[in-house]
Design an enzyme around this catalytic site. Structure first.
Site, PDB file in Angstrom:
ATOM      1  N   PRO A 170       6.061 -24.075 -27.249  1.00 41.86           N
ATOM      2  CA  PRO A 170       5.848 -23.664 -25.859  1.00 41.86           C
ATOM      3  C   PRO A 170       4.388 -23.294 -25.610  1.00 41.86           C
ATOM      4  O   PRO A 170       3.649 -23.029 -26.567  1.00 41.86           O
ATOM      5  CB  PRO A 170       6.739 -22.427 -25.708  1.00 41.86           C
ATOM      6  CG  PRO A 170       7.572 -22.353 -26.920  1.00 41.86           C
ATOM      7  CD  PRO A 170       6.916 -23.143 -27.985  1.00 41.86           C
ATOM      8  N   PRO A 171       3.974 -23.252 -24.358  1.00 40.09           N
ATOM      9  CA  PRO A 171       2.587 -22.906 -24.036  1.00 40.09           C
ATOM     10  C   PRO A 171       2.241 -21.494 -24.519  1.00 40.09           C
ATOM     11  O   PRO A 171       3.088 -20.608 -24.482  1.00 40.09           O
ATOM     12  CB  PRO A 171       2.546 -22.942 -22.507  1.00 40.09           C
ATOM     13  CG  PRO A 171       3.748 -23.678 -22.080  1.00 40.09           C
ATOM     14  CD  PRO A 171       4.763 -23.562 -23.162  1.00 40.09           C
ATOM     15  N   GLY A 172       1.022 -21.332 -24.961  1.00 45.63           N
ATOM     16  CA  GLY A 172       0.536 -19.999 -25.300  1.00 45.63           C
ATOM     17  C   GLY A 172       0.986 -19.465 -26.643  1.00 45.63           C
ATOM     18  O   GLY A 172       0.799 -18.296 -26.936  1.00 45.63           O
ATOM     19  N   THR A 173       1.569 -20.313 -27.485  1.00 43.97           N
ATOM     20  CA  THR A 173       2.030 -19.808 -28.768  1.00 43.97           C
ATOM     21  C   THR A 173       0.973 -19.943 -29.853  1.00 43.97           C
ATOM     22  O   THR A 173       1.202 -19.565 -30.992  1.00 43.97           O
ATOM     23  CB  THR A 173       3.293 -20.548 -29.235  1.00 43.97           C
ATOM     24  OG1 THR A 173       3.096 -21.936 -29.032  1.00 43.97           O
ATOM     25  CG2 THR A 173       4.498 -20.092 -28.460  1.00 43.97           C
TER      26      THR A 173
ATOM     27  N   LYS B 263      -1.087 -22.995 -30.476  1.00 39.68           N
ATOM     28  CA  LYS B 263      -1.268 -24.325 -31.080  1.00 39.68           C
ATOM     29  C   LYS B 263      -2.750 -24.671 -31.194  1.00 39.68           C
ATOM     30  O   LYS B 263      -3.241 -25.069 -32.254  1.00 39.68           O
ATOM     31  CB  LYS B 263      -0.544 -25.390 -30.235  1.00 39.68           C
ATOM     32  CG  LYS B 263       0.939 -25.150 -30.137  1.00 39.68           C
ATOM     33  CD  LYS B 263       1.632 -26.238 -29.360  1.00 39.68           C
ATOM     34  CE  LYS B 263       1.256 -26.243 -27.895  1.00 39.68           C
ATOM     35  NZ  LYS B 263       1.674 -25.013 -27.191  1.00 39.68           N
ATOM     36  N   THR B 264      -3.452 -24.491 -30.089  1.00 39.71           N
ATOM     37  CA  THR B 264      -4.877 -24.776 -30.103  1.00 39.71           C
ATOM     38  C   THR B 264      -5.585 -23.883 -31.114  1.00 39.71           C
ATOM     39  O   THR B 264      -6.440 -24.327 -31.882  1.00 39.71           O
ATOM     40  CB  THR B 264      -5.451 -24.561 -28.692  1.00 39.71           C
ATOM     41  OG1 THR B 264      -4.648 -25.287 -27.765  1.00 39.71           O
ATOM     42  CG2 THR B 264      -6.878 -25.029 -28.600  1.00 39.71           C
TER      43      THR B 264
ATOM     44  N   GLU C 252      19.360  -0.888  -7.516  1.00 40.23           N
ATOM     45  CA  GLU C 252      18.826  -0.765  -8.873  1.00 40.23           C
ATOM     46  C   GLU C 252      19.687   0.155  -9.732  1.00 40.23           C
ATOM     47  O   GLU C 252      19.929  -0.126 -10.898  1.00 40.23           O
ATOM     48  CB  GLU C 252      17.373  -0.261  -8.849  1.00 40.23           C
ATOM     49  CG  GLU C 252      16.374  -1.205  -8.189  1.00 40.23           C
ATOM     50  CD  GLU C 252      16.406  -2.615  -8.766  1.00 40.23           C
ATOM     51  OE1 GLU C 252      16.773  -2.778  -9.947  1.00 40.23           O
ATOM     52  OE2 GLU C 252      16.084  -3.563  -8.029  1.00 40.23           O
TER      53      GLU C 252
ATOM     54  N   ASP D  82      18.997 -12.087  -8.970  1.00 40.02           N
ATOM     55  CA  ASP D  82      20.122 -11.707  -9.831  1.00 40.02           C
ATOM     56  C   ASP D  82      21.159 -12.820  -9.849  1.00 40.02           C
ATOM     57  O   ASP D  82      21.687 -13.191 -10.901  1.00 40.02           O
ATOM     58  CB  ASP D  82      20.798 -10.441  -9.293  1.00 40.02           C
ATOM     59  CG  ASP D  82      19.846  -9.262  -9.261  1.00 40.02           C
ATOM     60  OD1 ASP D  82      18.902  -9.267 -10.049  1.00 40.02           O
ATOM     61  OD2 ASP D  82      20.069  -8.352  -8.442  1.00 40.02           O
TER      62      ASP D  82
HETATM   63  P1  ADP Z   1      -1.407 -23.061 -26.838  1.00 41.56           P
HETATM   64  O1  ADP Z   1      -0.235 -23.036 -27.770  1.00 41.56           O
HETATM   65  O2  ADP Z   1      -0.955 -23.178 -25.427  1.00 41.56           O
HETATM   66  O3  ADP Z   1      -2.450 -24.033 -27.231  1.00 41.56           O
HETATM   67  P2  ADP Z   1      -3.483 -21.196 -27.452  1.00 41.56           P
HETATM   68  O4  ADP Z   1      -3.672 -21.553 -28.864  1.00 41.56           O
HETATM   69  O5  ADP Z   1      -4.491 -21.746 -26.525  1.00 41.56           O
HETATM   70  O6  ADP Z   1      -2.033 -21.601 -26.955  1.00 41.56           O
HETATM   71  O7  ADP Z   1      -3.410 -19.631 -27.332  1.00 41.56           O
HETATM   72  C1  ADP Z   1      -4.002 -18.926 -26.279  1.00 41.56           C
HETATM   73  C2  ADP Z   1      -4.451 -17.560 -26.726  1.00 41.56           C
HETATM   74  O8  ADP Z   1      -3.339 -16.741 -27.033  1.00 41.56           O
HETATM   75  C3  ADP Z   1      -5.265 -17.593 -27.982  1.00 41.56           C
HETATM   76  O9  ADP Z   1      -6.612 -17.766 -27.695  1.00 41.56           O
HETATM   77  C4  ADP Z   1      -4.994 -16.241 -28.605  1.00 41.56           C
HETATM   78  O10 ADP Z   1      -5.845 -15.262 -28.071  1.00 41.56           O
HETATM   79  C5  ADP Z   1      -3.599 -15.931 -28.157  1.00 41.56           C
HETATM   80  N1  ADP Z   1      -2.623 -16.263 -29.188  1.00 41.56           N
HETATM   81  C6  ADP Z   1      -1.625 -17.163 -29.072  1.00 41.56           C
HETATM   82  N2  ADP Z   1      -0.883 -17.221 -30.190  1.00 41.56           N
HETATM   83  C7  ADP Z   1      -1.437 -16.346 -31.050  1.00 41.56           C
HETATM   84  C8  ADP Z   1      -1.110 -15.950 -32.396  1.00 41.56           C
HETATM   85  N3  ADP Z   1      -0.084 -16.486 -33.051  1.00 41.56           N
HETATM   86  N4  ADP Z   1      -1.891 -15.026 -32.975  1.00 41.56           N
HETATM   87  C9  ADP Z   1      -2.929 -14.476 -32.321  1.00 41.56           C
HETATM   88  N5  ADP Z   1      -3.274 -14.810 -31.070  1.00 41.56           N
HETATM   89  C10 ADP Z   1      -2.543 -15.734 -30.420  1.00 41.56           C
HETATM   90 ZN    ZN Z   2      18.912  -6.786  -8.623  1.00 43.93          ZN
HETATM   91 MG    MG Z   3      -3.382 -25.396 -26.068  1.00 41.22          MG
END
Ligand code: ADP
Ligand code: ZN
Ligand code: MG
Length: 626
Positions: free
Chosen positions: A217-220, A222-223, A438, A514
């Site tokens: 997924p995004p932000g995990t 990978k880059t 709530e 909800d």
């Molecule tokens: P994507 O999977 O979308 O390529 P990125 O590698 O660009 O995600 O991650 C974005 C930012 O999130 C990174 O620059 C880092 O700061 C943070 N991040 C994401 N995963 C990790 C991780 N496993 N450990 C530390 N920082 C992380």
């Molecule tokens: Zn509600």
């Molecule tokens: Mg990426």
């Protein structure tokens, strides 16, 4: 590191056509110039010139080799356009020894062209200079045009090939910067090791995998992982995004792929990283809106990946969050033959990611990373990095020099629910309804067995649309959910609206989110998890795009689908009824807590439990504590 490659074959032809063009241009310009200047330089006889001198009408006399250029005094000039331009006359040279005296007598200035270079000078000014200028302009235009075309080969390429390929010598990232992805790091470690000591592998006959595909997924991270591999291996890192290859002109992407691999092989060992590879790697069989350029680029990529020898030490890493759309040919062994799954982190992973990111932040003593990790279930690494930063920003905003736990909790809420919207004023009635809604959620959560404890209830509107919300926090991370838990969660979701009904006997629009979530959950129970009596363990839906938000795809007949709907409705109705029952049985508590909430706007889980327990010592203690 730009790729320096001059087009060769077309050079002479380009030069010739340029010269012809320049000559034509200059001729045209010269004809115009001549036409415009000749308006004011007319030829007069020597006698007329002498008369002008005698009348003191002459301003300057310029002596050239074979003629004199005479300029008339300004006040006698005719008015031309907005400005006055002195008339000039051309006089044929006559051998007149008294000319100098006459000119001095008439009070005119005189110049002479000492050197006999007027012809050369004129030639330079009217032919060579414009040619150079035109050449400069034309080349500049061509170059920018070629750049826009992507600098691919072919007869249209005039400038240099300007593919944006670059090698980063140092990524500055190591595995230590990537937390909570132990499995991924392990499988990438082998690649690093190979790049360090290829002989060890070559000796036994083991080949380096040509490519590894990072999926998740995004932000995990990978880059980040790809960069860390380069950092660990200490080799050049060629990083491109898939979209860098996709251009409007067919063939440009393919030529970039060629360039990239040529550079990579020259600089081996090195790592080539293609981010968001689905931009070029999309399956070719989808005919609708087929894309020639992308297919050519993909074909080139496939060919290049086959063509190079991995024992040289070129490793290709790709990253994507849509592995299912990738072309099968790209995934077969010998190309991206390794798939590294980069999942969202679990509790332990989240804690270690937080540890990495809080290193650069000053923390106060009350910060509890375990609690933060627990509260951020479902967050990816990028979210956690963001939370740490938001918390630090809040600490600065409040004039503190250290970040405390409150900052973190507020940051989590900002990420989940948006910023507080203090200027949105609810009417008294609305506030009352939101409050009961709530508390309805919170009571249902607290009075059922398998639900998460309530952490906080608030009726401060947030920017992402909610007018209030109930925050529940798990006591521990769970990977399995039972049918009972799911039903209770649906009941909790429906309890907000149920409270509105029980107390005010009205329906409001406040429950749309909800309802959406409850229905999705009920549908998943029936269609995916085999939790209904009617369909037993039949799979009726599957999820597409798992790593992005995931859309459900129906795998059954339309008739069956209608039956699924009625099963879903059954679950929803049952849960709704249960929610209403719970609230009716605890109306006292509902009133008490809602009143408190209206007054305070926010109450903590502990306050909530205290008020709840006040009036019901004799009843069963709920097994939750906050
Ligand atoms: P994507 O999977 O979308 O390529 P990125 O590698 O660009 O995600 O991650 C974005 C930012 O999130 C990174 O620059 C880092 O700061 C943070 N991040 C994401 N995963 C990790 C991780 N496993 N450990 C530390 N920082 C992380
Ligand atoms: Zn509600
Ligand atoms: Mg990426």
């Amino acid at each position: 590191m730009p790729t320096g490659k001059e087009p060769k074959g077309n050079d002479t032809r380009t030069l010739m056509s340029f010269i012809i063009m320049a000559v034509i241009f200059t001729s045209v310009i010269n004809i115009f110039m001549a036409a415009s200047t000749s308006r004011h330089s007319q030829e007069i006889s020597y006698t007329q010139f002498l008369e002008m001198l005698e009348d003191k009408k002459v301003d300057t006399v310029e002596r050239q080799v074979d003629r004199l250029i005479v300029t008339e005094k300004q006040e006698d000039s005719e008015q031309v356009g907005l400005y006055s331009k002195p008339n000039t006359y051309i006089v044929g040279m006559v051998d007149d020894p008294e000319l100098t005296d006459r000119i001095i007598e008439a009070g005119a200035n005189q110049y002479s062209n000492v050197e006999n270079n007027s012809v050369i000078y004129e030639f330079m000014v009217s032919w060579v200079l414009p040619s150079i200028l035109i050449y400069a302009v034309v080349t500049l235009l061509m170059r920018s045009f070629a750049k826009r075309m992507g600098g691919g080969g072919g007869p249209m390429s005039f400038g240099k090939n300007t593919a944006k390929i670059y090698a980063q010598k140092e990524t500055g990232v190591t595995f230590a910067d990537v937390a909570g992805q132990e499995e991924a790091k392990e499988s990438l470690n082998e690649i690093v090791d190979f790049l360090h000591q290829p002989d060890k592998y070559n000796a036994i006959g083991a080949k380096l995998p040509k490519g590894a595909l990072l999926v998740g997924p995004p932000g995990t991270g990978k880059t980040l992982l790809a960069k860390a591999v380069a950092g660990e291996a200490n080799v050049p890192f060629y990083s491109l995004s898939g979209s860098d290859f996709v251009e409007m002109f067919v063939g440009v992407g393919a030529s970039r792929v060629r360039d990239l691999f040529k550079q990579a092989v020259e600089n081996a060992p090195c790592i080539v990283f293609i981010d968001e590879i689905d931009a070029i790697g999309k399956s070719r069989d989808n005919q609708i809106g087929g894309n020639d350029e992308r297919e050519q680029t993909l074909n080139q990529l496939l060919a290049e990946m086959d063509g190079f020898d991995s024992s040289k030490g070129v490793v290709i890493l790709g990253a994507t969050n849509r592995p299912e759309v990738l072309d099968k040919a790209l995934l077969r062994p010998g190309r991206f033959d390794r798939r590294v799954i980069v999942e969202k982190p679990d509790l332990k992973g989240r804690k270690s990611i937080l540890e990495v990111h809080v290193k650069s932040v000053k923390l106060s003593d009350d910060v509890d990373l375990d609690a933060i990790a627990l509260a951020t279930s479902g967050c990816a690494g990028a979210d956690l990095a963001n939370i740490v930063n938001e918390a630090a920003l809040r600490a600065v905003r409040l004039g503190r020099d250290k970040v405390n736990q409150g900052d973190f909790m507020e940051a989590i809420e900002v990420i989940i629910a948006g910023k507080e919207k203090k200027d949105r004023i609810l009417t008294e009635k609305e506030k009352e309804i939101v409050s009961y809604h709530e508390v309805g959620h919170a009571l249902a959560a607290a009075l059922q067995k398998n639900t998460m404890p309530v952490q906080k209830i608030t009726i401060v509107p947030r920017t992402m649309g909610s007018l209030g919300y109930t925050m529940q926090m798990p006591e521990e991370e769970k990977y399995l959910m039972s049918k009972e838990e799911m039903l209770e969660q649906i009941t909790t979701l429906l309890a907000g609206r149920s409270a509105e009904e029980v107390i005010f006997n009205i329906c409001t629009t406040g429950a749309s989110n909800d309802i959406e979530r409850a229905t999705a959950m009920a549908r998943a129970m029936v269609a995916q998890y085999g939790m209904s009596d009617k369909f037993d363990m039949m799979g009726l839906e599957s999820i597409q795009n798992r790593y992005l938000d995931g859309r459900n795809v129906r795998n059954c007949a339309e008739v069956t689908s209608a039956e699924v709907d009625s099963e879903v409705l059954k679950i929803i109705t049952e849960c709704h009824k249960k929610a209403v029952d719970i609230l009716k049985n605890n109306e006292d508590a509902l009133h008490r807590i809602a009143k408190f909430l209206i007054e305070k706007e926010t109450i903590t889980g502990k306050e909530f439990m205290d008020i709840l327990n006040e009036g019901k010592e004799e009843e069963v203690e709920p097994e939750v504590e906050a």
